[in-house]
Design a protein around this motif. Sequence first.
Motif, PDB file in Angstrom:
ATOM      1  N   THR A 169      82.487  51.237   9.717  1.00 19.96           N
ATOM      2  CA  THR A 169      82.128  50.929  11.672  1.00 19.96           C
ATOM      3  C   THR A 169      81.730  49.573  11.969  1.00 19.96           C
ATOM      4  O   THR A 169      81.211  49.003  11.412  1.00 19.96           O
ATOM      5  N   VAL A 170      83.128  49.148  13.911  1.00 18.92           N
ATOM      6  CA  VAL A 170      82.044  48.420  14.199  1.00 18.92           C
ATOM      7  C   VAL A 170      81.837  49.189  14.837  1.00 18.92           C
ATOM      8  O   VAL A 170      82.453  49.757  15.922  1.00 18.92           O
ATOM      9  N   ASP A 183      66.961  38.628  21.722  1.00 20.46           N
ATOM     10  CA  ASP A 183      65.409  38.401  21.473  1.00 20.46           C
ATOM     11  C   ASP A 183      65.113  39.083  20.601  1.00 20.46           C
ATOM     12  O   ASP A 183      63.841  39.717  19.911  1.00 20.46           O
ATOM     13  N   ASP A 184      66.273  38.486  19.418  1.00 18.95           N
ATOM     14  CA  ASP A 184      65.719  39.136  17.925  1.00 18.95           C
ATOM     15  C   ASP A 184      65.525  40.411  17.427  1.00 18.95           C
ATOM     16  O   ASP A 184      65.327  40.685  16.316  1.00 18.95           O
ATOM     17  N   ASN A 185      65.759  41.693  18.707  1.00 21.85           N
ATOM     18  CA  ASN A 185      66.110  43.040  18.150  1.00 21.85           C
ATOM     19  C   ASN A 185      66.888  43.281  17.046  1.00 21.85           C
ATOM     20  O   ASN A 185      68.591  42.967  17.137  1.00 21.85           O
ATOM     21  N   TYR A 186      66.246  44.284  16.408  1.00 21.55           N
ATOM     22  CA  TYR A 186      67.474  44.685  15.415  1.00 21.55           C
ATOM     23  C   TYR A 186      67.331  45.802  14.319  1.00 21.55           C
ATOM     24  O   TYR A 186      65.990  46.619  14.983  1.00 21.55           O
ATOM     25  N   GLY A 187      68.324  46.419  13.601  1.00 22.95           N
ATOM     26  CA  GLY A 187      67.536  48.143  13.285  1.00 22.95           C
ATOM     27  C   GLY A 187      68.361  47.823  12.224  1.00 22.95           C
ATOM     28  O   GLY A 187      69.608  47.891  12.011  1.00 22.95           O
ATOM     29  N   ILE A 207      75.436  44.460  19.544  1.00 19.95           N
ATOM     30  CA  ILE A 207      76.675  45.105  17.977  1.00 19.95           C
ATOM     31  C   ILE A 207      76.362  44.411  16.538  1.00 19.95           C
ATOM     32  O   ILE A 207      74.761  45.037  16.260  1.00 19.95           O
ATOM     33  N   GLY A 208      76.914  45.292  15.864  1.00 16.38           N
ATOM     34  CA  GLY A 208      76.480  46.121  14.862  1.00 16.38           C
ATOM     35  C   GLY A 208      77.850  46.867  13.695  1.00 16.38           C
ATOM     36  O   GLY A 208      79.136  46.640  14.154  1.00 16.38           O
ATOM     37  N   ALA A 209      77.170  47.253  12.755  1.00 13.12           N
ATOM     38  CA  ALA A 209      78.580  47.981  11.965  1.00 13.12           C
ATOM     39  C   ALA A 209      77.806  48.466  10.651  1.00 13.12           C
ATOM     40  O   ALA A 209      76.484  48.125  10.595  1.00 13.12           O
ATOM     41  N   ALA A 222      74.250  48.530  10.356  1.00  8.52           N
ATOM     42  CA  ALA A 222      72.727  47.391  11.158  1.00  8.52           C
ATOM     43  C   ALA A 222      72.970  47.488  12.511  1.00  8.52           C
ATOM     44  O   ALA A 222      74.703  47.310  12.484  1.00  8.52           O
ATOM     45  N   ALA A 223      72.065  47.301  13.381  1.00  9.65           N
ATOM     46  CA  ALA A 223      73.118  46.306  14.641  1.00  9.65           C
ATOM     47  C   ALA A 223      71.653  45.240  14.715  1.00  9.65           C
ATOM     48  O   ALA A 223      70.722  45.464  14.556  1.00  9.65           O
ATOM     49  N   PHE A 224      72.345  45.110  16.555  1.00 10.84           N
ATOM     50  CA  PHE A 224      72.000  43.247  16.432  1.00 10.84           C
ATOM     51  C   PHE A 224      71.911  43.295  17.847  1.00 10.84           C
ATOM     52  O   PHE A 224      72.450  44.083  18.995  1.00 10.84           O
ATOM     53  N   GLY A 225      70.691  43.338  18.448  1.00  9.43           N
ATOM     54  CA  GLY A 225      70.588  43.063  20.438  1.00  9.43           C
ATOM     55  C   GLY A 225      70.160  41.913  19.895  1.00  9.43           C
ATOM     56  O   GLY A 225      69.586  41.195  19.106  1.00  9.43           O
TER      57      GLY A 225
END
Length: 113
Positions: free
Chosen positions: A50-51, A100-104, A75-77, A95-98
Amino acid sequence: QFNKLTSGAPTTAFASVQLRGYKAGQYLGEFMSSLEVEERIHLADRWTSTVFAGAAILYGDGVSGSDFHNPYPNIGAGVQFVLKKKEGIVANLEAAFGKDDNYGVYVKLGYTY
């Protein structure tokens, strides 16, 4: 698409950004609207990727530093593997990225696809 409206609520109950890649409660506003799109790509018999991408906006009275001109993009995949085909049970890693260095990084098990 997701909306959360908390008119008249105390600041501790305000809406937060609801997107993968952001922590719940990190950014707050009286109102929140988000839109996220996802594309699934079949790779093999039991594998799918998935994207996805999206954005959220916080708005309303009392929101400091956030308005319609300050979106929270993501954005993520990810990849899914079908554990039990008949039952539709999959293992999902994303993995997802936002901003200001936000990610999960997210691991989900046992939901139907």
